[in-house]
Design a protein around this motif. Sequence first.
Motif, PDB file in Angstrom:
ATOM      1  N   VAL A  38     -17.570  -5.821 -19.974  1.00 20.81           N
ATOM      2  CA  VAL A  38     -16.806  -4.710 -20.540  1.00 20.81           C
ATOM      3  C   VAL A  38     -17.197  -3.451 -19.778  1.00 20.81           C
ATOM      4  N   LEU A  39     -16.253  -2.852 -19.082  1.00 19.04           N
ATOM      5  CA  LEU A  39     -16.514  -1.634 -18.315  1.00 19.04           C
ATOM      6  C   LEU A  39     -16.238  -0.432 -19.209  1.00 19.04           C
ATOM      7  N   GLU A  40     -17.276   0.359 -19.454  1.00 16.82           N
ATOM      8  CA  GLU A  40     -17.162   1.526 -20.331  1.00 16.82           C
ATOM      9  C   GLU A  40     -16.767   2.749 -19.511  1.00 16.82           C
ATOM     10  N   VAL A  41     -15.580   3.235 -19.781  1.00 16.23           N
ATOM     11  CA  VAL A  41     -15.024   4.382 -19.063  1.00 16.23           C
ATOM     12  C   VAL A  41     -15.256   5.636 -19.892  1.00 16.23           C
ATOM     13  N   PRO A  42     -15.932   6.650 -19.366  1.00 14.55           N
ATOM     14  CA  PRO A  42     -16.116   7.888 -20.132  1.00 14.55           C
ATOM     15  C   PRO A  42     -14.776   8.491 -20.516  1.00 14.55           C
ATOM     16  N   GLU A  43     -14.668   8.967 -21.750  1.00 17.80           N
ATOM     17  CA  GLU A  43     -13.391   9.460 -22.262  1.00 17.80           C
ATOM     18  C   GLU A  43     -12.831  10.589 -21.409  1.00 17.80           C
ATOM     19  N   GLN A  44     -13.704  11.407 -20.829  1.00 22.04           N
ATOM     20  CA  GLN A  44     -13.239  12.543 -20.044  1.00 22.04           C
ATOM     21  C   GLN A  44     -13.093  12.236 -18.560  1.00 22.04           C
ATOM     22  N   ALA A  45     -13.390  11.004 -18.150  1.00 22.13           N
ATOM     23  CA  ALA A  45     -13.367  10.676 -16.713  1.00 22.13           C
ATOM     24  C   ALA A  45     -11.948  10.629 -16.182  1.00 22.13           C
ATOM     25  N   GLY A  46     -11.792  11.070 -14.925  1.00 20.50           N
ATOM     26  CA  GLY A  46     -10.543  10.887 -14.215  1.00 20.50           C
ATOM     27  C   GLY A  46      -9.423  11.817 -14.579  1.00 20.50           C
ATOM     28  N   GLY A  47      -9.658  12.709 -15.556  1.00 23.87           N
ATOM     29  CA  GLY A  47      -8.598  13.617 -15.954  1.00 23.87           C
ATOM     30  C   GLY A  47      -7.366  12.860 -16.406  1.00 23.87           C
ATOM     31  N   GLU A  48      -6.210  13.366 -16.047  1.00 22.62           N
ATOM     32  CA  GLU A  48      -4.950  12.718 -16.408  1.00 22.62           C
ATOM     33  C   GLU A  48      -4.233  12.197 -15.176  1.00 22.62           C
ATOM     34  N   THR A  49      -4.996  11.939 -14.116  1.00 26.45           N
ATOM     35  CA  THR A  49      -4.386  11.544 -12.856  1.00 26.45           C
ATOM     36  C   THR A  49      -3.814  10.138 -12.924  1.00 26.45           C
ATOM     37  N   THR A  50      -2.667   9.971 -12.246  1.00 26.23           N
ATOM     38  CA  THR A  50      -2.047   8.650 -12.177  1.00 26.23           C
ATOM     39  C   THR A  50      -2.945   7.682 -11.435  1.00 26.23           C
ATOM     40  N   ARG A  51      -3.648   8.181 -10.420  1.00 33.10           N
ATOM     41  CA  ARG A  51      -4.524   7.330  -9.628  1.00 33.10           C
ATOM     42  C   ARG A  51      -5.610   6.694 -10.503  1.00 33.10           C
ATOM     43  N   PHE A  52      -6.173   7.464 -11.403  1.00 33.29           N
ATOM     44  CA  PHE A  52      -7.226   6.949 -12.265  1.00 33.29           C
ATOM     45  C   PHE A  52      -6.680   5.829 -13.153  1.00 33.29           C
ATOM     46  N   ALA A  53      -5.518   6.047 -13.742  1.00 28.38           N
ATOM     47  CA  ALA A  53      -4.909   5.014 -14.574  1.00 28.38           C
ATOM     48  C   ALA A  53      -4.636   3.752 -13.768  1.00 28.38           C
ATOM     49  N   GLU A  54      -4.248   3.904 -12.499  1.00 26.81           N
ATOM     50  CA  GLU A  54      -3.985   2.743 -11.642  1.00 26.81           C
ATOM     51  C   GLU A  54      -5.267   1.965 -11.362  1.00 26.81           C
ATOM     52  N   PHE A  67     -28.972  -9.694 -17.101  1.00 28.32           N
ATOM     53  CA  PHE A  67     -28.111 -10.265 -18.135  1.00 28.32           C
ATOM     54  C   PHE A  67     -27.898 -11.754 -17.875  1.00 28.32           C
ATOM     55  N   HIS A  68     -27.709 -12.118 -16.620  1.00 23.74           N
ATOM     56  CA  HIS A  68     -27.515 -13.526 -16.268  1.00 23.74           C
ATOM     57  C   HIS A  68     -28.745 -14.345 -16.645  1.00 23.74           C
ATOM     58  N   ALA A  69     -29.923 -13.730 -16.548  1.00 22.97           N
ATOM     59  CA  ALA A  69     -31.165 -14.436 -16.888  1.00 22.97           C
ATOM     60  C   ALA A  69     -31.262 -14.745 -18.375  1.00 22.97           C
ATOM     61  N   PHE A  70     -30.440 -14.064 -19.201  1.00 20.94           N
ATOM     62  CA  PHE A  70     -30.412 -14.369 -20.628  1.00 20.94           C
ATOM     63  C   PHE A  70     -29.941 -15.798 -20.886  1.00 20.94           C
ATOM     64  N   ASP A  71     -29.174 -16.336 -19.930  1.00 16.77           N
ATOM     65  CA  ASP A  71     -28.613 -17.686 -20.089  1.00 16.77           C
ATOM     66  C   ASP A  71     -27.705 -17.753 -21.316  1.00 16.77           C
ATOM     67  N   SER A  72     -26.981 -16.654 -21.569  1.00 19.00           N
ATOM     68  CA  SER A  72     -26.025 -16.662 -22.675  1.00 19.00           C
ATOM     69  C   SER A  72     -24.683 -17.197 -22.168  1.00 19.00           C
ATOM     70  N   ARG A  73     -23.878 -17.701 -23.081  1.00 18.35           N
ATOM     71  CA  ARG A  73     -22.633 -18.326 -22.665  1.00 18.35           C
ATOM     72  C   ARG A  73     -21.405 -17.518 -23.054  1.00 18.35           C
ATOM     73  N   ASP A  74     -21.493 -16.729 -24.104  1.00 19.38           N
ATOM     74  CA  ASP A  74     -20.290 -16.097 -24.636  1.00 19.38           C
ATOM     75  C   ASP A  74     -20.348 -14.576 -24.718  1.00 19.38           C
ATOM     76  N   GLU A  75     -21.543 -14.001 -24.762  1.00 22.18           N
ATOM     77  CA  GLU A  75     -21.628 -12.562 -25.018  1.00 22.18           C
ATOM     78  C   GLU A  75     -21.067 -11.746 -23.851  1.00 22.18           C
ATOM     79  N   TRP A  76     -20.620 -10.535 -24.229  1.00 21.00           N
ATOM     80  CA  TRP A  76     -20.169  -9.576 -23.226  1.00 21.00           C
ATOM     81  C   TRP A  76     -21.349  -8.748 -22.716  1.00 21.00           C
ATOM     82  N   LEU A  77     -21.218  -8.259 -21.509  1.00 20.72           N
ATOM     83  CA  LEU A  77     -22.119  -7.244 -20.970  1.00 20.72           C
ATOM     84  C   LEU A  77     -21.342  -5.937 -20.891  1.00 20.72           C
ATOM     85  N   PHE A  78     -21.829  -4.918 -21.600  1.00 20.74           N
ATOM     86  CA  PHE A  78     -21.202  -3.595 -21.584  1.00 20.74           C
ATOM     87  C   PHE A  78     -21.875  -2.760 -20.493  1.00 20.74           C
TER      88      PHE A  78
END
Length: 422
Positions: A137-153, A94-105
């Motif tokens: 942009v870090l894509e978090v799977p909707e089902q990841a981590g359950g409902e644990t407080t640790r995951f939210a932290e 992605f860095h080799a793209f030499d882009s200035r503004d785009e996000w990396l998902f």
Amino acid sequence: MIDLDPPGFQPPRPMAGDAGLRRTVLYGGYTVFSVFAPVFSVSHRRAIGYHASLRAHDEQGRQVPSHEVFTQAARRGDLLEMGRLAESLHLGNFHAFDSRDEWLFLSLHPAALMDTSYGDALLAGLKALGLMPQRVVLEVPEQAGGETTRFAEIIDALRKSGFLISLDGFGAKHSNIDRVWNLRPDIVTLDRCILAQASQHAHIERVLPGLVSLLHESGQLVLMGGLANERDALIALECNVDFVQGTYFAAPSTEPLQAQAAASLMDNLSAALRERVAARNWAQATRLAPYVTALEQASEQRAAGASLTHASAALLTLSDTARCFLLDHTGRQIGDNVLPLRRTSLRARRFRPLLHSEGASWARRPYFIEAMRTPGQVHLTPPYLSINEAHLCITASIAVETGQGMQVLCADINWDAAAHRV
């Protein structure tokens, strides 16, 4: 199937590609490399980011599913290391793209997220390349981590480090809006199954704009991916999503997209959407024209002193009129509903406690508010769920001056039936 321990096997390691133009990873006889699928902003008419994923070739140069690489890594106990190498691979390319503004998902494996050193390692990789975490942009799977407080932290710590957070696959299986409220992602990616269902079922397509609106009101931008054809794209645009992605716009590639490649396609889509909405509005107006005319005539008779039953007689003969009712100037219903002389449906019998509405207050309903705002004009609501029988209906209303003061004459039109015949 590749032997788990082939002679001369080496652990995963990054390796420069041909002429150093592209980084690759060698693993167990596979050459793994990055491809990037553009993510487009509908409003900006251009790519605002790239979603990174892996592709793999075997020793004969044949493409193989990337999951085979991860399956082998899991068997060897190298899954976490392979995941980190993949991220390093994506970052470098992605860095080799030499882009200035785009996000990396970047799609994250749940196991990597729960690793306490993950964030630090990713930040170190970004620093080495001179990339800011705000570009990722870090894509978090909707089902990841359950409902644990640790995951939210953990998610909160990544956000505070500067990363954007995307909740991926919302709407699949056991998705819950509480998940959005608890994790507070910057972006929500709707699951592909929602689009597939909306393409097949009109009632699901109708509720999608409401779902997107709910997410917007909760503070999230919305991405819809997997768009493969014009119909998919038109559904996405009409839902008012912020970002779109899919092969209809651009296939994943090792190279960045030309800056204005999507502009003309977006313009053509917007024009097609305007035509689609205009055609639907025309068809709806055509279907409703007899009801509008009959309601206007009924209001004239009511103004002349006719009873609701007499004034609405012609209106009730139309095939999809479900009921007529009358409101006073405060929105309170005068008398009960007047029903057509047809056999009561099973659905109506199931919702019998809701059928009788004398004295009910409909003051908050748009059909009352709009009718009182412009007396003498017929107002038509969009299709909505009728409380009387829990089916889709449109309410036509008109405010009329009578001997008892201003009143609003209303007719519910069974829209499920009307839509089914078109």
